[in-house]
Scaffold this active site. Structure first.
Site, short mmCIF file in Angstrom:
data_model
loop_
_atom_site.label_atom_id
_atom_site.label_comp_id
_atom_site.label_asym_id
_atom_site.label_seq_id
_atom_site.Cartn_x
_atom_site.Cartn_y
_atom_site.Cartn_z
N HIS A 11 0.78 -1.18 0.18
CA HIS A 11 0.06 -0.04 0.18
C HIS A 11 1.06 1.52 0.13
CE1 HIS A 11 0.69 0.80 4.57
NE2 HIS A 11 0.84 -0.44 4.46
N HIS A 135 12.83 2.12 6.52
CA HIS A 135 12.20 3.09 7.30
C HIS A 135 13.31 3.74 8.29
CE1 HIS A 135 8.09 2.47 6.67
NE2 HIS A 135 8.08 1.23 7.21
N GLY A 309 4.87 3.01 10.63
CA GLY A 309 3.64 3.61 10.88
C GLY A 309 3.32 3.77 12.05
N ASN A 313 1.62 7.89 15.25
CA ASN A 313 0.67 8.13 16.32
C ASN A 313 1.29 9.43 16.92
OD1 ASN A 313 -0.43 8.01 18.97
ND2 ASN A 313 -1.03 5.76 18.38
N ASP A 337 4.73 3.27 4.66
CA ASP A 337 5.35 2.65 3.58
C ASP A 337 5.76 3.51 2.26
OD1 ASP A 337 5.07 0.16 4.94
OD2 ASP A 337 4.22 -0.76 3.42
N ALA A 428 -1.11 17.22 5.02
CA ALA A 428 -1.33 18.40 4.12
C ALA A 428 -0.52 19.53 5.34
CB ALA A 428 -2.51 18.84 4.11
N ARG A 458 -14.15 13.63 14.24
CA ARG A 458 -12.67 13.57 13.54
C ARG A 458 -11.86 15.05 14.20
NH1 ARG A 458 -11.77 10.32 9.31
NH2 ARG A 458 -9.82 11.16 9.14
N ASN A 557 -6.09 23.62 9.85
CA ASN A 557 -5.57 23.00 8.49
C ASN A 557 -5.74 21.50 8.51
OD1 ASN A 557 -3.59 22.01 6.44
ND2 ASN A 557 -1.89 22.36 7.71
#
Length: 613
Positions: A11, A135, A309, A313, A337, A428, A458, A557
């Site tokens: 992915h 990574h 990944g 967090n 990834d 972003a 959210r 933002n």
């Protein structure tokens, strides 16, 4: 020396180009194909990267893929054998793809590369890195440190799920690892699946949902699912999981432990789901803090780099920063990834070199250039693209662009902001953003339900002038990549009444908590982006102008997209999103677009595609 790095076939495929250790370009394939988390060979991202060097494909000296397919296949095969006869259905589904394609990835890559340009099809140029090493390299080499501890945590690479590496000058060496199936990332993903969200993309939602709950299941997780040692090393109890051999993350014993089956995506969120989110978030933070404290004590390192990944967090990251085990922290903005492509390119460059970082590469605040590594568009090109799309716009000078956009924000309008180079990574950062007034008590709900078309719970992030961050938040360090969470300053907060404090779950959402309610989460926290004049002068100038009008050096933002779509890439993408949402004002380069001036026939309807709470 030019090195092209690639990640693909799982992915978030991507490409990155490094020249003499400096990052020239990096982009995710999804931005070009408009397929979110696109795993396909990154043909478009490669084309873009090659366009950033005069010699194009002919000037590429090495090509490095971010992981080793044969080792990954070995893990897959050994896992199925270890659990046999369980998992035959999953085995039967996976094997044709591996035997037909993935096992012969070198040949596949060479064919795809040669189709782009014969100069890329040289077998001698192509090499393979290791997933976790890629990574780690993506975090260490662009960091401002000449030595650092590098902690990588994700679902799984080839075998590793958690690794600790030491960076010293040009050298980077993995010194410790935890192996599959014991994975903090997969544990978190299991709860992502169980609470009804999509694995590998919904983890953000679980983190955002956590403050609405209480960690009442944390002890259950620690007693039944994960055995965590004092140094942060851990093992999972695989009796409760089916991701090794099944087609789901969890099994019936997991369901029984937590009182029912997984939530369906179309089911309403209940307090139980919020408590589960709070619980796995608390356990994750505990494990990460134990790891970082133990590694700091063992190595004596003062600098920490994070990738993988789990490094996205930002709540856990904020706690690591405040914990103080390390003096300085750098987090790779493309920690997933996609960032593996950058790490692969940097691995290819530093392999066997000496003193390269000393000479020219180490820089403050880091070498990521604000993560503005994607395509940009010249003003004439923007105008031509917008005209072809049927947009009506005004071309203004820089001063008018800033003043008119700031005025639109101060008037409470939702603003689309498409400027400069596109960001690399999931955030972003003021290149492809939707902006709003953080002082508005309704802005969070409006942006979620009428612009983003996503769940109302959210949270949104504040972009704040770096020089003003300590006046508004309990933070006084750089956070340019929106990867640290800190509390809103007490002096900016409003205390809740006794009645408000008794509210549960989503009922907390509408309580006014601070002077900037649109970016203040229900626990008084915020995911902060500090904006720096050196890396994004136009965005910095906009926030300065907004502060001049309002006294507030902060704007809302969020990424310039709607639910289920990648962040916009081109001016046409921006216009389409503008016309399909309730964004009222759009700034693309020096072009200003207002919704009431557009042809209504060009409106794009997103609303029927989503069912929201």
């Amino acid at each position: 020396m030019r090195v092209l790095g690639l990640s693909a076939f799982y992915h978030d495929s991507a490409a990155a180009l490094v020249e003499d250790g400096r990052i020239l370009a990096a982009a995710q394939e999804e931005r070009f194909t408009r397929k979110k988390h696109d795993p396909a060979f990154p043909r478009n991202a490669i084309d873009y990267c090659l366009s950033q060097t005069p010699s194009g494909a002919a000037g590429v000296d090495r090509i490095v893929f971010y992981e080793k397919p044969f080792v990954k296949f070995e893990r897959l095969l050994e896992t199925y054998l270890a659990f046999a006869p369980q998992g035959f259905a999953s085995f039967r589904k996976a094997m044709p793809l591996w035997i037909g394609e993935k096992l012969f990835q070198r040949d596949l890559l060479l064919r795809e590369l040669k189709a782009i340009d014969p100069a890329l099809g040289d077998r001698k140029k192509l090499g393979f890195g290791e997933h976790h090493y890629s990574h780690a390299a993506s975090a260490y080499y662009p960091s401002p440190f000449t030595s650092a501890l590098v902690l990588t945590m994700d679902g799984v690479g080839e075998w590793a799920t958690t690794t600790a590496a030491l960076g010293r000058g040009d050298d980077l060496e993995i010194i410790k690892e935890i192996r599959f199936p014991h994975s903090l990332g997969l544990l978190y993903s299991a709860f992502t699946y169980y609470t009804g969200f999509k694995v590998n993309s919904g983890e953000y939602k679980v983190m955002g949902l956590a403050p609405y709950g209480t960690p009442k299941y944390a002890q259950t997780i620690l007693e039944h699912l994960i055995d965590v040692k004092a140094d942060g090393s851990f093992r999972l109890n695989m009796d409760y999981f089916s991701y090794c051999t099944g087609l789901t993350m969890t099994d019936a014993r997991f369901d029984a432990l937590f009182g029912g089956p997984p939530r369906r995506p179309d089911e309403r969120l209940e307090q139980r789901h919020m408590d589960l989110a709070a619980s796995i978030q608390a356990v994750t933070e505990d494990v990460v803090l134990r790891l970082t404290r133990a590694l700091a004590a063992e190595t004596g390192e003062k600098n920490l780099c994070l990738a993988g990944g789990v490094a996205l967090n930002c709540v856990a990251n904020g706690k690591v920063l405040r914990d103080g085990a390390f003096e300085r922290i750098f987090i790779q903005p493309a920690s997933g990834d996609a960032g593996g492509a950058l790490g692969a390119a940097l691995t290819g460059y530093y392999d066997g070199r000496r003193d390269a970082r000393k000479k020219s590469i180490v820089q403050e605040p880091d070498a990521m250039q604000g993560s503005y590594l994607g395509p940009s568009y010249a003003q004439a090109d923007i105008e031509e693209r917008l005209e072809k799309a049927g947009a009506k716009f005004h071309v203004v000078d820089d001063a008018a662009l800033i003043s008119e956009t700031a005025a639109a924000l101060a008037a409470g309008q939702a603003v689309g902001w498409h400027q400069g180079r596109m960001e690399f990574g999931p955030r972003a950062l003021g290149g492809r953003s939707i902006l709003g007034d953080p002082r508005s008590p309704t802005m969070q709900k409006v942006l979620n339900l009428k612009v983003k078309y996503r769940e109302s719970f959210r949270p949104f992030a504040p972009s704040v002038l770096r020089e003003k961050v300590a006046d508004w938040f309990d933070l006084d360090t750089d956070s340019p990549y929106m990867l640290l969470v800190a509390d809103v300053k007490d002096s900016r907060c409003r205390k809740m009444s006794a009645e408000e404090q008794q509210l549960f779950g989503i009922d907390k959402l509408n309580v006014l908590r601070s002077e900037i309610p649109a970016v203040t989460h229900v626990d008084y926290s915020a995911r902060i982006q500090t904006v720096h004049k050196e890396t994004n002068p136009r965005y910095h100038a906009l926030i300065e102008a907004f502060a001049g009008l309002t006294g507030c050096p902060v704007v809302v933002n969020t990424s310039f997209n709607v639910r289920g779509e990648p962040i916009v890439a081109t001016p046409e993408d921006a216009f389409a999103c503008f016309m399909g949402t309730e964004i009222e004002f759009l700034a693309v380069g020096n072009c200003i677009l207002r919704k009431d001036e557009q042809n209504p026939a060009l409106k794009r309807d997103y609303k029927d595609a989503f069912e929201l709470d």
